[in-house]
Design a protein around this motif. Sequence first.
Motif, PDB file in Angstrom:
ATOM      1  N   PRO A  65     -20.686  13.919  12.692  1.00  0.00           N
ATOM      2  CA  PRO A  65     -19.189  13.391  13.010  1.00  0.00           C
ATOM      3  C   PRO A  65     -18.399  14.543  13.058  1.00  0.00           C
ATOM      4  CG  PRO A  65     -19.646  12.891  10.759  1.00  0.00           C
ATOM      5  CD  PRO A  65     -20.959  13.184  11.395  1.00  0.00           C
ATOM      6  N   ASP A  66     -17.120  14.569  13.293  1.00  0.00           N
ATOM      7  CA  ASP A  66     -15.896  15.725  13.458  1.00  0.00           C
ATOM      8  C   ASP A  66     -15.507  15.916  12.057  1.00  0.00           C
ATOM      9  OD1 ASP A  66     -15.616  16.217  16.552  1.00  0.00           O
ATOM     10  OD2 ASP A  66     -15.878  14.029  16.222  1.00  0.00           O
ATOM     11  N   VAL A  67     -15.122  14.832  11.310  1.00  0.00           N
ATOM     12  CA  VAL A  67     -14.418  15.017   9.984  1.00  0.00           C
ATOM     13  C   VAL A  67     -14.852  13.813   9.202  1.00  0.00           C
ATOM     14  CG1 VAL A  67     -12.423  16.306  10.893  1.00  0.00           C
ATOM     15  CG2 VAL A  67     -12.339  13.545  10.925  1.00  0.00           C
ATOM     16  N   ALA A  68     -14.321  13.698   7.899  1.00  0.00           N
ATOM     17  CA  ALA A  68     -14.689  12.774   6.883  1.00  0.00           C
ATOM     18  C   ALA A  68     -13.562  12.504   6.145  1.00  0.00           C
ATOM     19  CB  ALA A  68     -16.035  13.309   6.161  1.00  0.00           C
ATOM     20  N   GLY A 120     -10.360  21.628   8.123  1.00  0.00           N
ATOM     21  CA  GLY A 120     -11.371  20.773   6.989  1.00  0.00           C
ATOM     22  C   GLY A 120     -11.999  21.682   6.056  1.00  0.00           C
ATOM     23  N   SER A 121     -12.604  20.908   4.958  1.00  0.00           N
ATOM     24  CA  SER A 121     -13.208  21.615   3.853  1.00  0.00           C
ATOM     25  C   SER A 121     -14.623  22.467   4.299  1.00  0.00           C
ATOM     26  CB  SER A 121     -13.423  20.792   2.593  1.00  0.00           C
ATOM     27  OG  SER A 121     -14.204  19.706   3.403  1.00  0.00           O
ATOM     28  N   ARG A 122     -15.197  22.097   5.002  1.00  0.00           N
ATOM     29  CA  ARG A 122     -16.376  22.644   5.843  1.00  0.00           C
ATOM     30  C   ARG A 122     -16.082  23.381   7.200  1.00  0.00           C
ATOM     31  NH1 ARG A 122     -21.289  20.055   2.859  1.00  0.00           N
ATOM     32  NH2 ARG A 122     -20.213  18.963   1.244  1.00  0.00           N
ATOM     33  N   TYR A 138     -16.785  18.796  10.309  1.00  0.00           N
ATOM     34  CA  TYR A 138     -15.804  19.874   9.627  1.00  0.00           C
ATOM     35  C   TYR A 138     -15.111  19.534   8.372  1.00  0.00           C
ATOM     36  CZ  TYR A 138     -16.073  21.973  14.285  1.00  0.00           C
ATOM     37  OH  TYR A 138     -16.734  22.465  15.403  1.00  0.00           O
ATOM     38  N   GLY A 139     -15.656  18.470   7.566  1.00  0.00           N
ATOM     39  CA  GLY A 139     -15.140  18.038   6.295  1.00  0.00           C
ATOM     40  C   GLY A 139     -13.919  17.233   6.263  1.00  0.00           C
ATOM     41  N   ILE A 140     -13.375  17.383   5.075  1.00  0.00           N
ATOM     42  CA  ILE A 140     -12.130  16.804   4.592  1.00  0.00           C
ATOM     43  C   ILE A 140     -11.020  17.376   5.295  1.00  0.00           C
ATOM     44  CG2 ILE A 140     -10.722  15.643   3.015  1.00  0.00           C
ATOM     45  CD1 ILE A 140     -13.326  15.583   1.171  1.00  0.00           C
ATOM     46  N   PRO A 141     -10.377  16.731   6.209  1.00  0.00           N
ATOM     47  CA  PRO A 141      -9.041  17.592   6.764  1.00  0.00           C
ATOM     48  C   PRO A 141      -8.158  17.803   5.628  1.00  0.00           C
ATOM     49  CG  PRO A 141      -9.673  15.668   8.179  1.00  0.00           C
ATOM     50  CD  PRO A 141     -10.268  15.486   6.957  1.00  0.00           C
TER      51      PRO A 141
END
Length: 467
Positions: free
Chosen positions: A379-382, A437-439, A449-452
């Motif tokens: 996915p793109d973000v979480a 994002g956190s990643r 890309y992780g947690i925005p």
Amino acid sequence: MKHTFLLILLLAETLTLSAQGSKKIAYPDGKFSIFRIYLKDKKGTAYSLKHPETFLSAKALKRRERQNLPVDSTDLPISKSYVDQINKAGLQVIGGSKWNNTALVKVTDPGMIPLLKYFPFVSRTVKVFTAPDSIVPIRPDNMVKDTASIKRKKTNRYGTGRSQIQMLDGIRMHEAGFQGDGMLIAIVDGGYMNVDKIDYFKNVKIVGTRDFVYPYNTNVYNLLDHGTMVLSDMAANIDSMFVGTAPHASYLLLRSEDGRSENLVEEDYWAQAVEYADSIGADIINSSLGYTKFDDAQASHIYREQDGKTAINSCTASMVASKGMILVNSAGNEGMKTWKRINFPADATNILAVAALSRDSINARFSSVGPSFDGRVKPDVAAQGYQSAVIDGTGVITTANGTSFASPITCGMVACLWQALPHKTSFEIMDLIRKSGSRAEFPDNIFGYGIPDFWKAYQDGLSNAAH
């Protein structure tokens, strides 16, 4: 409850459906089939690109003008001449997609099916629906509980919704005055049970509703409550009890999901809803829906189709940003199932497909994974999708699980960010979100890309504007 509603662990608690006995009834409107027909061109359309105001609202045109986006041939409605010829032949056009140049044709007499192939303006046909012989009737629970008598300990402004907005650093955005004011969010879902009756929604700005599921229902509030819960994650504004991520935004409630069956035509309904949202002038679309398997196994998707341009809803989703909108879509809840991967249209390009996390930022095991078939990060973000705070169809603040809720929690913050940076394009806003994002440095196919961090995205957007 079928898988497209993306409620994996708490179905019994979150879906307030009750069967009207076990006796089956006929599917509404009798026995019929629906075909998607692909049209060769738009000759005979009643509209012209010289006058886009006849098929796009002033708000839609202003949104495109602000982002220097042209109105093109995909925006033209399908040919009225072709529609008239189909109807005169004894068939019935019940919908269609202008972006994909397709029409949905209802056929009640199987003997007329071969006729579809002989229209000179038709390039190909796909059967997308056959009415089942019978269905077990289900109805919404119209009883709304007396929530006024519930006493809750007042701890903070956000109440049970605090963790899910805090994870995205959204409280600072709200405190800075960005709560979705002036933004129009379209929700594409399966029903909004009792939203018109629940006290908690009385201060929500709902600008309109529309049903795209044939046969059409004019009352989207008398359907399933999945959309009710989705709406609450953005629009709730109950001080000290539950505040959503975009409490000051306006909302357009659209239905594309048929809870009675699972058929390919629902992807066509979804495309129609998205195009309608565009024409009305929506800025952002939340879709907590996705498709992989259908009642007709031959219609089910396979992985190699997951390229963002094969399934009609994915193809439509990939066009959303080019129209000046942002689509936020649930990634899917297939992580513990045989499919495991993201759903359609989460495979689309230039959207935000959202994975689900627990409150402590651990990935939810049910959350679907990527990549897309063509190798893009998905996915793109979480965001939080496990034990997310929601208001259900009976008017109770509770919790529910699914990427269905990670998506609107994120979507509301997208509205706040775009309110704060109104001169950015849809592409620029999504780029800021991914980079926050956190990643972001090492994106993967579980978290994307992780947690925005929406405050960081806002600060980066201001910095970019200064240069």
